[in-house]
Design an enzyme around this catalytic site. Structure first.
Site, mmCIF file in Angstrom:
data_model
loop_
_atom_site.group_PDB
_atom_site.id
_atom_site.type_symbol
_atom_site.label_atom_id
_atom_site.label_comp_id
_atom_site.label_asym_id
_atom_site.label_seq_id
_atom_site.Cartn_x
_atom_site.Cartn_y
_atom_site.Cartn_z
ATOM 1 C CB SER A 234 -1.210 0.064 1.043
ATOM 2 O OG SER A 234 -0.192 -0.039 2.053
ATOM 3 C CB THR A 235 0.423 4.898 -0.878
ATOM 4 O OG1 THR A 235 0.204 3.945 -2.328
ATOM 5 C CG2 THR A 235 0.624 5.750 -1.199
ATOM 6 N N GLY A 238 3.857 2.306 2.262
ATOM 7 C CA GLY A 238 5.087 2.718 1.065
ATOM 8 C C GLY A 238 5.985 4.229 1.962
ATOM 9 C CD GLU A 255 6.948 -1.439 -8.450
ATOM 10 O OE1 GLU A 255 5.842 -1.084 -9.468
ATOM 11 O OE2 GLU A 255 8.186 -0.687 -8.740
ATOM 12 C CB CYS A 289 -1.427 -2.919 -8.191
ATOM 13 S SG CYS A 289 -0.313 -4.015 -9.354
HETATM 14 P P1 NAD Z 1 0.493 -3.553 3.206
HETATM 15 O O1 NAD Z 1 1.322 -2.380 2.630
HETATM 16 O O2 NAD Z 1 -0.267 -3.512 4.005
HETATM 17 O O3 NAD Z 1 1.136 -5.002 3.282
HETATM 18 C C1 NAD Z 1 2.589 -4.864 2.484
HETATM 19 C C2 NAD Z 1 3.113 -5.549 2.995
HETATM 20 O O4 NAD Z 1 4.137 -4.835 3.417
HETATM 21 C C3 NAD Z 1 2.763 -7.121 3.847
HETATM 22 O O5 NAD Z 1 4.191 -7.928 4.257
HETATM 23 C C4 NAD Z 1 2.885 -6.201 5.332
HETATM 24 O O6 NAD Z 1 3.189 -7.683 6.023
HETATM 25 C C5 NAD Z 1 4.455 -5.658 5.682
HETATM 26 N N1 NAD Z 1 4.046 -4.601 6.214
HETATM 27 C C6 NAD Z 1 3.107 -3.904 7.055
HETATM 28 N N2 NAD Z 1 3.647 -2.328 7.533
HETATM 29 C C7 NAD Z 1 4.993 -2.594 7.222
HETATM 30 C C8 NAD Z 1 6.035 -1.792 7.653
HETATM 31 N N3 NAD Z 1 5.576 -0.620 8.514
HETATM 32 N N4 NAD Z 1 7.308 -1.971 7.760
HETATM 33 C C9 NAD Z 1 6.849 -3.106 6.476
HETATM 34 N N5 NAD Z 1 6.742 -4.022 6.127
HETATM 35 C C10 NAD Z 1 5.466 -3.954 5.998
HETATM 36 O O7 NAD Z 1 -0.342 -4.027 1.825
HETATM 37 P P2 NAD Z 1 -1.193 -4.884 1.046
HETATM 38 O O8 NAD Z 1 -2.887 -4.700 1.957
HETATM 39 O O9 NAD Z 1 -0.779 -6.142 1.907
HETATM 40 O O10 NAD Z 1 -1.405 -5.429 -0.259
HETATM 41 C C11 NAD Z 1 -2.357 -4.569 -0.720
HETATM 42 C C12 NAD Z 1 -1.794 -2.637 -1.372
HETATM 43 O O11 NAD Z 1 -0.849 -3.865 -2.414
HETATM 44 C C13 NAD Z 1 -2.533 -2.541 -2.121
HETATM 45 O O12 NAD Z 1 -2.347 -0.351 -2.028
HETATM 46 C C14 NAD Z 1 -2.085 -2.756 -3.841
HETATM 47 O O13 NAD Z 1 -2.388 -1.075 -4.229
HETATM 48 C C15 NAD Z 1 -0.826 -2.283 -3.710
HETATM 49 N N6 NAD Z 1 -0.005 -4.074 -4.831
HETATM 50 C C16 NAD Z 1 0.783 -2.273 -5.269
HETATM 51 C C17 NAD Z 1 2.097 -3.418 -6.540
HETATM 52 C C18 NAD Z 1 2.428 -2.596 -7.612
HETATM 53 O O14 NAD Z 1 3.122 -3.812 -8.644
HETATM 54 N N7 NAD Z 1 2.261 -2.037 -7.857
HETATM 55 C C19 NAD Z 1 1.242 -4.515 -7.006
HETATM 56 C C20 NAD Z 1 0.497 -5.080 -5.245
HETATM 57 C C21 NAD Z 1 -0.303 -4.654 -4.648
#
Ligand code: NAD
Length: 497
Positions: A234-235, A238, A255, A289
């Site tokens: 997620s943004t 990120g 990403e 995404c």
């Molecule tokens: P998320 O950001 O909640 O979690 C992603 C990963 O980050 C997980 O493994 C989670 O455990 C970890 N995480 C959570 N908090 C963290 C922190 N503070 N520090 C480090 N790691 C942490 O996202 P999600 O709900 O798993 O996935 C959905 C999101 O991913 C959507 O926003 C989607 O658009 C995005 N996404 C982007 C792409 C791309 O290529 N641009 C592809 C797929 C998904």
């Protein structure tokens, strides 16, 4: 009879060995399709993150992997691709059970994953730099790409095995080592991939897989032994990672999310466009995404397009992720389902009309949401600006291409966009003026390992795949070779840094 035995007890992989968490803690993953337990996994703690990073550090600083030839590394990567193909059914079932996606789409994801490893095997042989031989007599400048080092890779739950494979084989191709942390909702396929890497002959410690929630990801990102962070998610997360990485000046590649517009012009082939819009908004339950979740349709044809879309949406098969006939599976978690419900409710309250669906499916078990279409959406509504990550399409109309491009560029995101038209001038104009990492003309969602992928703005930093993958995981080093004696004072008046 399925290939996946459940419930299973799975381990992390650290230093080439199966590994429990130091304190023995575990968590379970239930399938969002039927609520049954799929597997339990170790909940890593700080000590486990330390062990994994130091295994990757050793493998990079003193192991064979970074020093092997590209050809030899390529052999291992290609073998991984073959092993993925061998275990395709198992991987696809695991992916469908844990993420909720339809098995037919999971099989496609696994095939795409094998393709990424096989392509990266060719990249391994093509990691080269540049030479400058016009720098003056007796001077040769050589520019080389060296592996960045230990890469922390953190992935989301929507395409677990595909997304790690947009990073890992390319980092390995150029000689990096890695610690991988998948989402706690979908660890299964990443751990199986770790086992395939061992089987393919990857040296111990070159790839380590640790499991747990966001706190494990955060500890990994902040670890001083990590040189680079490659994150997909997620943004919001990120932004946190980028801030922390800035503190340590770690390399970072992100990403992130998207709110991707699909433009349909009046001259488009409306049947094909409507078909692709339905697919692009419902693929992977819209938990994608690249979901084409924002339709911008030219006013004169909006009625005809909406009629086609509504008719197709009604025919879509929603149900059991393991049923080959299913087109839209389960939403990945109850929390995600609630987030979708809240945004849909917000759309209704803001005055958008629900043309199709609009609520959770009442089933005895599992998390399901109806394919949903909102019309009469205004650009400032949340459903037009925020990523919903569910099977929900928001439809806006436009009068001119200028207005369509303005609307396309009106969110913080810039991951992908598409235009449906038979007019080459319009297509080119949109391709040039829309600020997004990928622009599709008369198609949606197809991708190739050869082509770079990533986003503008809040959709990310950096690019994966293609030739850019080498740049993503390497540092550039300049080597200057001077032959013969030259007084250092002779550089006076010339650039010397
Ligand atoms: P998320 O950001 O909640 O979690 C992603 C990963 O980050 C997980 O493994 C989670 O455990 C970890 N995480 C959570 N908090 C963290 C922190 N503070 N520090 C480090 N790691 C942490 O996202 P999600 O709900 O798993 O996935 C959905 C999101 O991913 C959507 O926003 C989607 O658009 C995005 N996404 C982007 C792409 C791309 O290529 N641009 C592809 C797929 C998904």
């Amino acid at each position: 009879m399925t290939a996946v035995q459940r419930p299973a007890e799975r381990q992390m992989i650290i230093g080439g060995r199966d590994s429990e968490a130091a304190d023995g803690a575990r968590f379970v993953r239930e399938s969002p399709g039927d609520g049954e337990i799929v597997a339990s996994y170790p909940q890593a703690a700080a000590a486990d993150v330390d062990r994994a990073v130091s295994a990757a550090r050793d493998a990079f600083d003193s192991g064979p992997w970074p020093h092997m030839s590209g050809a030899d590394r390529g052999v291992v990567l290609h073998r991984v691709g073959q092993l993925i193909r061998r275990d395709a059914t198992l991987l696809a079932e695991l992916e469908a059970l844990e993420s909720g996606k339809p098995i037919a789409q999971a099989l496609g994801e696994v095939e795409g994953t094998a393709d990424l490893w096989e392509y990266a095997a060719t990249v391994a042989r093509h990691t080269y730099g540049d030479a400058h031989n016009a720098l003056g007599a007796n001077v040769l400048g050589i520019v080389v790409n060296e592996p960045v080092g230990v890469v922390a890779m953190i992935t989301p739950w929507n395409f677990p095995v595909l997304i790690i494979s947009q990073k890992l084989p390319f980092a390995l191709a150029v000689g990096c080592t890695a610690v991988v942390k998948p989402s706690d909702l979908t660890c299964g396929t990443t751990i199986h991939l770790g086992a395939l890497l061992r089987e393919a002959g990857l040296p111990d410690g070159a790839v380590n897989v640790i499991t747990g929630d966001g706190s494990v990801g955060a500890a990994l990102c902040r670890h001083p032994g990590v040189d680079m962070i490659s994150f997909t998610g997620s943004t919001a997360v990120g932004r946190v990672i980028a801030r922390d990485a800035g503190e340590d000046l770690k390399r970072v590649e992100l990403e992130l999310g998207g709110k991707n517009p699909q433009i349909i012009c009046a001259d488009a082939d409306l049947d094909r466009a409507a078909d692709a819009v339905v697919y692009g908004s419902l693929f992977n339950q819209g938990e994608c995404c690249n979901a084409g979740s924002r339709l911008l349709v030219e006013e004169g044809v909006s009625h005809a397009v909406l009629e086609r879309i509504a008719e197709q949406m009604d025919r879509v098969v929603v149900g059991d992720p393991l049923d080959p006939a299913t087109q839209v599976g389960a939403i990945a978690s109850e929390a995600q389902l609630r987030k979708i419900e809240a945004l849909v409710e917000d759309g209704r309250a803001a005055g958008a009309s629900t043309l199709v669906g609009g609520s959770r499916l009442q089933t005895e078990q599992g998390c399901f949401f109806q394919p949903t279409v909102f019309s009469s959406v205004e650009p400032d509504m949340k459903i037009a600006r925020e990523e919903i990550f569910g099977p929900v399409l928001s439809v806006l109309t436009f009068k001119s291409l200028d207005e369509a491009i303005r609307l396309a560029n009106s969110t913080l995101y810039g991951l992908s966009a598409g235009i449906w038209t038979q007019d080459l001038d319009k297509a080119l104009r949109a391709a040039k003026d829309i600020r997004a990492g990928t622009i599709w003309v008369n198609s949606w969602l197809d991708g190739f390992p050869e082509l770079p992928f990533g986003g503008f703005g809040a959709s990310g930093v950096g690019r994966e795949l293609g030739r850019q993958a080498v740049a993503a995981f390497t540092e550039t080093k300049t080597i200057q070779i001077h032959s013969g004696w030259r007084s250092p004072w002779s550089t006076v008046g010339r650039w010397d840094g």
